[in-house]
Structures are given as C-alpha cells and as structure tokens.
Write an enzyme that holds these catalytic residues in place. Structure first.
Site, mmCIF file in Angstrom:
data_model
loop_
_atom_site.group_PDB
_atom_site.id
_atom_site.type_symbol
_atom_site.label_atom_id
_atom_site.label_comp_id
_atom_site.label_asym_id
_atom_site.label_seq_id
_atom_site.Cartn_x
_atom_site.Cartn_y
_atom_site.Cartn_z
ATOM 1 N N GLU A 37 -3.344 21.040 25.255
ATOM 2 C CA GLU A 37 -4.721 21.715 25.542
ATOM 3 C C GLU A 37 -4.965 23.370 25.209
ATOM 4 O O GLU A 37 -3.288 23.623 24.960
ATOM 5 C CB GLU A 37 -4.107 21.201 27.261
ATOM 6 C CG GLU A 37 -4.358 20.780 27.997
ATOM 7 C CD GLU A 37 -3.915 21.106 29.739
ATOM 8 O OE1 GLU A 37 -4.185 21.110 30.118
ATOM 9 O OE2 GLU A 37 -2.374 20.284 29.494
ATOM 10 N N ARG A 263 10.974 15.310 27.586
ATOM 11 C CA ARG A 263 10.593 16.542 27.171
ATOM 12 C C ARG A 263 11.994 17.234 26.523
ATOM 13 O O ARG A 263 12.837 16.445 27.037
ATOM 14 C CB ARG A 263 9.580 17.223 28.052
ATOM 15 C CG ARG A 263 10.764 17.523 29.409
ATOM 16 C CD ARG A 263 9.357 18.405 30.179
ATOM 17 N NE ARG A 263 8.843 19.336 29.497
ATOM 18 C CZ ARG A 263 8.347 20.352 29.960
ATOM 19 N NH1 ARG A 263 7.477 19.285 31.183
ATOM 20 N NH2 ARG A 263 8.112 21.861 29.792
ATOM 21 N N LYS A 273 3.644 27.303 30.343
ATOM 22 C CA LYS A 273 2.904 27.464 29.612
ATOM 23 C C LYS A 273 2.288 28.678 30.671
ATOM 24 O O LYS A 273 1.857 30.180 30.160
ATOM 25 C CB LYS A 273 1.544 27.110 29.095
ATOM 26 C CG LYS A 273 1.703 26.542 27.662
ATOM 27 C CD LYS A 273 0.755 25.634 27.217
ATOM 28 C CE LYS A 273 -0.013 24.793 27.318
ATOM 29 N NZ LYS A 273 -1.064 24.158 27.012
#
Length: 556
Positions: A37, A263, A273
């Site tokens: 993104e 992850r 983020k």
C-alpha cells in the site's frame, strides 16, 4: 558458547509447494507479486516479503510483479510510491515490466461488482458504520441481515450507478457482498466491496468517487495478472475463503491460490506503519529515513547493506508459526557483511591533543597501513608527526585495575606506528586535561624490541591533515524488547530510548577519509562500523553514522 552455524538451507515451506506445482505441471511458469500500500515507507517486515516473492520467482525462473494496492487515496502519496520503488531496487530486485496499480483495474472491478449485483450476490447498504458493527455480530454470536439486504437487483444497480456518479456523500452508502451473516468467519458476513470517498487519486485523478475494498481488489488483481502463488502473511488466512469466493463467483481469467506465511517480528522494533507515521508526524525522529527507524530507507541511511538484509531474511526462514526474532540476529548479519567488506580507518571521537616532545619538529613520516587486515584493498597513507590526537578515554590519571591504555608513566602502541610513553598531563584552570606530553621510542616502528612489553594498542590521527567531522552514535530507538506493550494508560512512545542518538562534533578522522562519499562504509578501529550520511554529509563537512558496534551478542 560458540555462535550457531547458519543452516545451509533455511526453512521455506513455499519452496516445496512451488517445486511440487511445477513438477505436477500445474504451472509452466511461476508468477508472484509484491503488493504494498503506498501509504508509508517500507519496513524490515516488508523486506521478508520482498525477498520471498522476488526470490521464489528468481529461483524458479519466473516473474514477480510490483503492484501498488492504491485503493485508499486519502492516505496515499506519490512520495511513498517513489520510496517503495527505490527500496525494492536497492534490495537488488527488479519487477516484471512496468510497476502496476490496483487502480489500473478499477474499470474491470466496477464491472465485476455490477456482475455480482446482477447475480443477486451484492447489494447497496445504507446502514451507518455504527449500525453495521451492531448488525455484524461477534465471534460468538451470528450477525443479522441488514434491512436493505433484499433490495431488488434493479434498485441496487440504480443506487450503485448513482454512487459512482457522485450523488451521495462519503459514508452514506456502501456496496456489500451477499454471503452469510451467520458465518463463523467474520470476513464472510456480507463484506464491503465499495465505499464512497470523494478524494483525488494520485493515478486516476477525479475519475472515481467510489473505491473498492482491499478484499475485493486483491484476488481479482491477482487473477488479471496471472499470479500463480499469492503469498501473504498469516493475518490474511481468515480472508482466504473470501478471496476464493470472489474468484468462484466472478468470470476471472485465472484462478490464483493464496498461501500464508509468518510475518517478521523483531524485538525492540515497531513495524506498524501507523505508529511509524506517528513517530514522524510528532517529530520523535527526523523523518521516515531516520537511521533509528525500522524502515528500509532508515536502515540504508544508517549503513546497512542490501546484502545483509537479504541474508538476514534468508537466515530467518519462512514458516507458518509466528514468533519474535532477536534484533541481535539482524545486527550480526550486517556486522558479518561489513567485517568482510568495509575498509578500516581511524577516527578519534573525543579528541585529546598529544605532543611527542622528542619527535623532531617539522618532520613527517608517511606510514602505510592496510585498508583491510584480510582482504586485498590496498593501503592508505597516514602521516606521523610531532602532534596528534588520541581519544580522551584512552588516558586516565588514576586508572582501574586491568586498564590497558595510557596512564602516567605508562606505554601503549599507536596503531601502525610507535610506542609512546605518557610523561605529563596539561590541565586547564578547572583541572580538565587539555593536552598530553609524551615521548616516543624510535626503535618501535612496527615492532616490539626483545623483552619489551606494551599494555595495549590505541588508535590515533595526526593533528595536521586530519578531517574534522560530526559523528552520530545511534542506538536502538526503543528500550523495551516489546515496545508496543505499554503500561496501562500509556503508549508505545513511553518506551522510546532517550539515548538512541548521541551527536559528537569536533571528531577527527584520518586524512584518507577527506573525500569519502555518501554511503561509503568503514570500520573505525575500536569504535564500530560507520557510514557517510547520505542526507546531511557534504564535502568539507562530513557526517558519519554509526551503523553497528563491533561487539556481537547474538549466539553468545
């Protein structure tokens, strides 16, 4: 305890899946994708995904696409797109063809949304966000149908077209899939397909005022690009049934398969983020590329090499169990790389002037020192003269037991040159030592005379010709191994390490560093590994960032 050996083939269950698919003839070519993104800079967690997706494609002779998931223009920016492209290239990878955008497919996604409406599998809903949450139910209780769920196909088509035409304000209506409000999987309870957002888009301008959700965009974009293995992190495992539902209910050209992996989580590190952006916006750091940040641009500016990050991701391996990796493992990886590849140099961080009283005035010797103790990197020239600098910590009037540096009447060797003896310490009116008077033994250049014992070796630079510079000593940004776990009523910001940056001015580097360029890396002997700052360093005003210390704690 000895350091554990890095396994020859770290765990990666996806390698076996890809190989099996090729062996079975399921695919003739592997196509993966990295779909960030563009609402922030990439961090160390993204590095694992980049290395995995691009690495599998390289290993099996396939391709990897770079596709920006740009479905939320209110939070996206061209700055982030440019930074992401730069980071992927810096890591050493190249995507297939031009970069792609989910917005490339907005026309097709809209047509597919209309297809679902005509099939009776999507409807326009007027519930407010608060009402929608209430109707959705909980993990233990089923949801209930929206009162707008049974609108006719004609009414839904009309309302959806009017949403697209901009007739309604933000949040007034959404388009939802009609699946099962009683599903035990919350993602299947009539998920949102489109929201109204009157926002300018960095790629499509003002063409759209409705934007598709991530879940509705992702699988169909994979299908349009012919992705064979859609690889994502474990939090998307519960989204896979929805991913597959869309593919099964739309006339997509291919049927990609989603696979999930654990992850990358590092201790002493934040990778959210939203929280990284908060650190930037509230000026706890100097920017997304602050060398204390867990962003790839921050690591790069600090002096980490792309090879060290790739090697680290390979060492961590790819599995399906979430865990936390010790940040010392990452530091080990960069230290191992720089030990082999960084030339040596000397820099005095806290200079103390030394006068060699028995050295001839005006005489200068050009000493040759190797640029690396093991690798063939040539030599550098270090002038030796009557005046020089040593580090202030390398002299003590009343040293503790075991001290192996300079003390009154004591001797040390200056790296690559002579043995000197401390004869007198000159102090100012406040008792601070401002200069040392020493003598040297001219018979000790590069050797110890028989029977001569010297306590230690210290680094130094000549007073004439040394380069004045600024040195920034970076440490971990957070003092807690789990910085996101704050005390009740607190914030992750409470765990910021107040000593994460120490700026030293008036440092002195050896003359060979006068023309060092941005991102040049060195081992400053006895001090650590340093890199020339890519933003603030200028010719004649060098700034060095400490990349990592010399001490390695991983596996000890």
């Amino acid at each position: 305890m000895s350091k554990p050996e890095t396994p020859a083939t770290p765990a990666n269950f996806l390698r076996q899946i890809v190989q099996a698919d090729l062996d079975a003839g399921k695919h003739s070519k592997i196509v993966t994708r990295f779909p960030p993104e563009p609402n922030g800079y990439l961090h160390i967690g993204h590095a694992k995904s980049i290395c995995l997706n691009f690495g599998l494609a390289q290993e099996f002779g396939g391709e990897c696409n770079l596709r920006f998931d740009d479905t939320n223009p209110a939070k996206e920016d061209q700055e982030y797109i440019d930074a992401i492209k730069s980071d992927v290239e810096w890591l050493g990878f190249k995507w297939a063809g031009e970069e792609r955008y989910a917005s490339n497919y907005f026309d097709q996604l809209y047509e597919w949304a209309v297809h679902l409406i005509k099939s009776g599998k999507a409807y326009v809903d007027d519930l407010s966000p608060e009402q929608a949450r209430e109707y959705r139910g909980t993990l233990t209780e089923p949801g209930k149908n929206s009162p707008y769920r049974d609108r006719s196909i004609e009414e839904n088509l009309d309302l959806f077209a009017r949403m697209k035409a901009g007739e309604f304000p933000d949040g007034a209506k959404v388009l939802r899939a009609k699946i099962d409000m009683a599903s035990p999987n919350m993602n299947m309870r009539d998920p949102i397909l489109y929201r109204i957002r009157h926002a300018h888009h960095h790629q499509t301008g003002d063409k759209w005022c409705i934007y598709p959700s991530y879940d509705f965009t992702h699988g169909q974009s994979d299908a349009l690009e012919g992705i064979t293995h859609s690889i994502c992190t474990l939090e998307f495992e519960d989204h896979r049934p929805l991913y597959e539902w869309f593919l099964a209910n739309l006339p997509v050209p291919t049927q990609p398969r989603q696979y999930e992996f654990a992850r990358l989580n590092l201790n002493y590190t934040v990778t959210s983020k939203r929280k990284l952006k908060q650190l930037v916006d509230e000026k706890h750091v100097s920017g997304w590329d602050d060398p204390r940040m867990s962003t790839l641009s921050g690591y790069r500016r600090r002096g980490y090499t792309s090879a060290s990050i790739r090697n680290f991701c390979e060492m961590v391996g790819v599995g399906r169990s979430n865990g936390v990796v010790d940040i010392a493992m990452l530091e080990f990886s960069i230290r191992e790389d720089l030990d082999r590849n960084a030339p040596r140099a000397m820099c005095v961080l806290r200079p103390l002037k030394v006068v060699i009283t028995n050295y001839p005035e005006g005489q200068v010797e050009q000493l040759e020192l190797p640029r690396h103790p093991k690798e063939d990197m040539g030599v550098r020239i270090l002038p030796f003269a009557r005046e020089l600098y040593i580090d202030r910590d390398d002299f003590m009037i009343d040293p503790p037991k075991g001290y192996k540096r300079l003390e009154p009447g004591g001797e040390v060797r200056l790296r690559g040159s002579y043995v000197i003896r401390a004869d007198e310490a000159i102090t100012d009116d406040n008792g601070n030592i401002v200069e040392l008077r020493c003598s040297y033994d001219p018979d000790t250049l590069g050797k110890n005379p028989e029977g001569r014992k010297v306590k230690g070796v210290i680094h130094w630079v000549p007073a004439e010709g040394s380069v004045e510079c600024e040195v920034r000593l970076y440490d971990r940004l957070f003092r807690s191994p789990q910085p996101e776990k704050a005390e009740e009523g607190g914030s992750f910001l409470d765990n910021i390490n107040p000593d994460s940056l120490q700026v030293l001015i008036g440092c002195r580097a050896e003359p060979s560093l006068a023309h060092a360029q941005a991102e040049n890396r060195f081992q400053f002997e006895r001090e650590g590994y340093f890199t020339v700052d890519s933003k603030d360093s200028k010719p004649g005003a060098l700034v060095f960032n400490r990349t990592v210390t010399l001490r390695d704690s991983w596996g000890q």
